[in-house]
Design a protein around this motif. Structure first.
Motif, mmCIF file in Angstrom:
data_model
loop_
_atom_site.group_PDB
_atom_site.id
_atom_site.type_symbol
_atom_site.label_atom_id
_atom_site.label_comp_id
_atom_site.label_asym_id
_atom_site.label_seq_id
_atom_site.Cartn_x
_atom_site.Cartn_y
_atom_site.Cartn_z
ATOM 1 N N TRP A 141 -7.653 1.736 -21.112
ATOM 2 C CA TRP A 141 -6.733 2.733 -20.552
ATOM 3 C C TRP A 141 -5.408 2.642 -21.300
ATOM 4 C CZ3 TRP A 141 -7.854 6.377 -16.835
ATOM 5 C CH2 TRP A 141 -9.143 6.276 -16.278
ATOM 6 N N VAL A 143 -1.401 3.919 -21.867
ATOM 7 C CA VAL A 143 -0.175 4.513 -21.339
ATOM 8 C C VAL A 143 0.642 4.990 -22.542
ATOM 9 C CG1 VAL A 143 1.938 4.096 -20.025
ATOM 10 C CG2 VAL A 143 -0.195 2.927 -19.382
ATOM 11 N N ALA A 244 -2.821 1.130 -15.296
ATOM 12 C CA ALA A 244 -2.149 2.018 -16.252
ATOM 13 C C ALA A 244 -1.144 2.917 -15.549
ATOM 14 C CB ALA A 244 -3.189 2.855 -17.000
ATOM 15 N N ALA A 245 -1.524 3.473 -14.398
ATOM 16 C CA ALA A 245 -0.625 4.367 -13.652
ATOM 17 C C ALA A 245 0.619 3.611 -13.192
ATOM 18 C CB ALA A 245 -1.365 4.974 -12.471
ATOM 19 N N LEU A 248 2.925 2.936 -16.196
ATOM 20 C CA LEU A 248 3.598 4.169 -16.622
ATOM 21 C C LEU A 248 4.884 4.382 -15.825
ATOM 22 C CD1 LEU A 248 3.575 6.875 -18.242
ATOM 23 C CD2 LEU A 248 2.261 7.853 -16.361
ATOM 24 N N SER A 268 4.461 12.105 -21.262
ATOM 25 C CA SER A 268 4.108 10.706 -20.994
ATOM 26 C C SER A 268 2.961 10.701 -19.993
ATOM 27 C CB SER A 268 5.315 9.956 -20.430
ATOM 28 O OG SER A 268 6.370 9.936 -21.377
ATOM 29 N N ARG A 269 1.948 9.874 -20.268
ATOM 30 C CA ARG A 269 0.761 9.940 -19.427
ATOM 31 C C ARG A 269 -0.036 8.646 -19.544
ATOM 32 N NH1 ARG A 269 -3.701 10.800 -22.397
ATOM 33 N NH2 ARG A 269 -4.873 11.847 -20.748
ATOM 34 N N SER A 270 -0.980 8.475 -18.619
ATOM 35 C CA SER A 270 -1.951 7.390 -18.759
ATOM 36 C C SER A 270 -3.337 7.999 -18.660
ATOM 37 C CB SER A 270 -1.745 6.328 -17.675
ATOM 38 O OG SER A 270 -1.981 6.870 -16.389
#
Length: 423
Positions: A141, A143, A244-245, A248, A268-270
């Protein structure tokens, strides 16, 4: 007179030593680059420095030297939009480079091993290999942190405070501050003052960027997370969606609080590794490295541009500009282990080459003469009179025979990842 050399560190005196300045000039000369607002190229600046350096050095030492405005230039961003480059004139690039050379060793040993941008013995390939290792270890995963216009948003107070931790010489600190505040001059001659940012385009900005972002590296190391950073490209690797969330959100909050930088929350994301890109590559969850779709799309756009028959270039010039582009492109992307997306483009690229030559041959007579020179005989020459469009002709058996892969390769019209020369 220059100093012959000095053992001082972090001082203007050391920056202006003869040895350091000579090395800086060689680096600036090797990089060439565009002229700044004064319009003077490398050769003109060299003549100017020979005549005026004593006076320039006196002003630098007295603190009365004023950097020229930085020439603003818009360049397209890889993912759309434009980025503003700030091009200092060549004389200021020399001083930038001299400062960079002297200051870099003061920080280099303390920089994170996970920071790969603008550093000796580090590269984008190193960043990709390290990221690949994290994924192979099960951290699939990713980020992605997108800093909004990072180079334009650097906070001068925070940056100067960071520099001041190692540089105590007020004359050198003042000069660096003067360079940070040098106004930006637009193509129409308007000058705008700068209270933040360290524009890309000068030799000093990459080092300042790494000094500014080093606390982020240290924070990520303190947290024990796996990450790679290449300038303002930041990728953090986690073993679960939930982790990951969480990373972030907490890292965005840390950056906004401690570095006073705006984070682009939309970009920006995961997500799973194979849904994100890093430095033009795509990292698949099975550990393979591919080329990101956006990088393929940009390459295809460039192919269309470079094989546009309307260019007023000779065949040799077309060949040379193509070889320079595609060799550089492939040198960068050839660490990819999943290559089918680019290998599938070989025929499409050669079709663009054939189309370009067909159009440049212009008339039926010109086309028939060119085909004869390339060994086409008899009834096949009748294609010279065809009403078909150039794109269709480029796929014809006759043009494939005339400009087969071997002929194109032997004349330098290469597709570097594809050495299958038989049609």
């Amino acid at each position: 007179m220059h100093n012959e050399g000095t053992t001082e560190t972090g001082t203007l005196n050391a920056v202006l030593s003869r040895e350091n300045l000579q090395a800086a000039w060689l680096a600036v000369k090797a990089n060439q680059g565009a002229a700044g607002v004064d319009g003077m190229d490398i050769e003109q600046t060299e003549a100017h420095l020979k005549e005026h350096w004593a006076n320039i050095e006196r002003k630098l030492r007295e603190g009365t030297y004023r950097p020229a405005a930085v020439r603003s230039m818009e360049i397209p961003k890889p993912h759309g939009g434009t980025r503003t480059l700030g091009i200092p004139n060549v004389q200021d690039r020399l001083i930038h480079q001299a400062i960079h050379q002297h200051l870099a060793p003061l920080w280099e040993a303390e920089f994170s091993p996970h920071s790969h941008g603008f550093r000796a013995n580090h590269s984008a390939h190193d960043a990709i290999r390290e990221a690949q290792g994290f994924i192979e270890a099960g951290k699939t995963w990713v980020v992605d942190i997108d800093l909004k216009n990072f180079f334009d948003e650097v906070n001068h107070d925070i940056l100067m405070r960071r520099i001041g931790e190692k540089v105590k010489d007020k004359a050198l600190l003042r000069l660096i501050g003067d360079y940070l505040r040098a106004p930006m001059q637009t193509p129409d001659g308007r000058k705008t003052k700068r209270g933040k940012g360290t524009p890309q385009g000068g030799p000093l900005s990459p080092l300042l960027a790494n000094i500014y972002l080093d606390p982020l590296d240290k924070e990520l190391e303190r947290r024990g997370v796996s990450f790679v950073r290449y300038a303002d490209d930041i990728a953090i690797f986690a073993s679960s969606e939930r982790s990951a969330a969480r990373i972030l959100e907490s890292v965005i909050a840390w950056i906004e609080k401690n570095l006073k930088l705006p984070v682009n929350r939309e970009k920006s994301r995961s997500g799973p590794a194979d849904e994100s890109g890093l430095l033009g590559f795509r990292l698949y969850t099975d550990g393979r490295v591919g080329i990101a779709p956006k990088a393929i799309a940009r390459m295809k756009d460039r192919v269309r541009d470079l094989w546009d028959a309307r260019q007023s270039r000779t065949s040799n010039e077309l060949r040379d500009q193509w070889k320079e582009y595609i060799t550089g492109w492939w040198n960068y992307f050839n660490i990819a282990t999943r290559r089918w997306e680019v290998e599938d483009l070989s025929g499409w690229i050669r079709r663009h080459m054939r189309k370009c030559f067909w159009i440049r041959w212009k008339t039926p007579r010109g086309r028939i003469n060119a085909l004869k020179r390339l060994g086409v005989k008899g009834r096949a020459l009748g294609i010279g009179y065809t009403g078909l469009g150039a794109w269709a002709v480029a796929k014809s058996r006759t043009l494939h025979h005339a400009l087969n892969n071997t002929t194109l390769n032997n004349n330098g019209f290469i597709v570097p990842w594809d050495f299958a020369e038989a049609q």
